[in-house]
Design an enzyme around this catalytic site. Structure first.
Site, short mmCIF file in Angstrom:
data_model
loop_
_atom_site.label_atom_id
_atom_site.label_comp_id
_atom_site.label_asym_id
_atom_site.label_seq_id
_atom_site.Cartn_x
_atom_site.Cartn_y
_atom_site.Cartn_z
N ASN A 147 0.81 -1.23 0.00
CA ASN A 147 0.00 0.00 0.00
C ASN A 147 0.84 1.28 0.00
O ASN A 147 0.30 2.38 -0.11
CB ASN A 147 -1.00 0.02 1.18
CG ASN A 147 -1.93 -1.17 1.13
OD1 ASN A 147 -2.58 -1.39 0.11
ND2 ASN A 147 -1.98 -1.97 2.19
N TYR A 150 -0.49 9.77 6.36
CA TYR A 150 0.78 9.53 5.67
C TYR A 150 1.29 10.72 4.85
O TYR A 150 2.35 10.63 4.23
CB TYR A 150 0.63 8.30 4.75
CG TYR A 150 0.30 7.04 5.52
CD1 TYR A 150 1.22 6.49 6.41
CD2 TYR A 150 -0.94 6.41 5.38
CE1 TYR A 150 0.91 5.35 7.13
CE2 TYR A 150 -1.24 5.26 6.10
CZ TYR A 150 -0.32 4.74 6.97
OH TYR A 150 -0.61 3.60 7.69
N ASN A 154 10.39 -0.21 5.12
CA ASN A 154 9.06 0.04 5.64
C ASN A 154 8.19 -1.11 5.14
O ASN A 154 7.78 -1.12 3.98
CB ASN A 154 8.51 1.39 5.17
CG ASN A 154 7.16 1.70 5.81
OD1 ASN A 154 6.52 0.83 6.40
ND2 ASN A 154 6.73 2.95 5.70
N HIS A 178 3.62 -6.20 11.10
CA HIS A 178 2.90 -6.69 12.27
C HIS A 178 2.56 -8.18 12.19
O HIS A 178 1.99 -8.73 13.12
CB HIS A 178 1.61 -5.88 12.46
CG HIS A 178 1.82 -4.41 12.32
ND1 HIS A 178 2.64 -3.69 13.16
CD2 HIS A 178 1.37 -3.50 11.39
CE1 HIS A 178 2.66 -2.42 12.77
NE2 HIS A 178 1.90 -2.28 11.70
N ASP A 213 12.70 -13.57 9.39
CA ASP A 213 13.71 -14.57 9.04
C ASP A 213 14.62 -14.08 7.91
O ASP A 213 15.84 -14.32 7.93
CB ASP A 213 13.04 -15.89 8.62
CG ASP A 213 12.46 -16.66 9.80
OD1 ASP A 213 12.76 -16.30 10.95
OD2 ASP A 213 11.71 -17.62 9.56
N ILE A 236 6.30 5.75 8.70
CA ILE A 236 5.97 7.17 8.52
C ILE A 236 5.19 7.66 9.73
O ILE A 236 5.47 8.72 10.29
CB ILE A 236 5.17 7.34 7.21
CG1 ILE A 236 6.04 6.92 6.02
CG2 ILE A 236 4.65 8.76 7.06
CD1 ILE A 236 5.26 6.63 4.75
N SER A 237 4.19 6.89 10.12
CA SER A 237 3.36 7.26 11.27
C SER A 237 3.97 6.72 12.55
O SER A 237 4.82 5.81 12.52
CB SER A 237 1.94 6.69 11.09
OG SER A 237 1.98 5.28 11.09
N ARG A 245 -0.97 -2.37 15.79
CA ARG A 245 0.24 -1.79 15.16
C ARG A 245 1.39 -1.64 16.17
O ARG A 245 2.48 -1.24 15.81
CB ARG A 245 -0.07 -0.43 14.54
CG ARG A 245 -1.06 -0.49 13.40
CD ARG A 245 -1.19 0.85 12.71
NE ARG A 245 -2.48 0.95 12.04
CZ ARG A 245 -2.73 0.49 10.81
NH1 ARG A 245 -1.78 -0.05 10.10
NH2 ARG A 245 -3.94 0.60 10.29
#
Ligand code: DQA
Length: 141
Positions: A10, A22, A71, A77, A84, A98-99, A108
């Site tokens: 996304n 974002y 990212n 999560h 791994d 970002i957040s 989260r």
């Protein structure tokens, strides 16, 4: 120095996706600014919405590059496989968001990948990526 930035699911929609969370800048536009700030660094960029493709990219660059800025989006999560992959390679990986994920929903707050990364930077908007570059350059240590 060769640094690989990897964005997960996304994050191709940055600029359009939930701009209140974002921001309104696309990653491509931000990347131009970042490359202009660091003309002497090779800053490569890869984005995929597919977990296995993110793993393939980590394998591809993870024995050769000087750093990976990851990212992993929502896979952060959930993904034991990404953890791994990070453990499997030699290149240091910095987790970025970002957040500020800790100010958001409880699901989260847990990262499956932090324990395999050198460190985590979150909550500074797009500037989180620049801060990760600074960390890889060894500034602020
Ligand atoms: C994110 C935070 C994640 O929880 C979320 O799923 C994302 C983006 C961030 O950059 O703030 O896709 O990684």
């Amino acid at each position: 120095m060769k640094i690989q930035i990897i964005n997960g699911p996304n994050l191709n929609l940055l600029g359009k996706r939930e701009p209140g969370v974002y921001g309104a800048t696309s990653f491509e536009d931000y990347l131009k600014e970042l490359r202009a700030l660091y003309p002497n660094l090779a800053l490569d960029y890869y984005q995929s919405n597919v977990e296995g493709e993110l793993i393939n990219k980590i394998h591809e660059v993870g024995f050769d590059y000087d750093g990976i800025i990851l990212n992993a989006g929502a896979y952060t999560h959930t993904s034991v496989a990404l953890q791994d992959a990070i453990r499997a390679v030699k290149t240091p990986v910095i987790e970025v968001h970002i957040s500020n994920v800790h100010k958001r929903e409880e699901f989260r707050h847990k990262s499956m990948i932090s324990s395999a990364c050198v460190g985590v930077i979150c909550g500074f908007g797009m500037d989180s990526y620049r801060l990760a570059v600074e960390a890889l350059k060894g500034n602020g240590r």
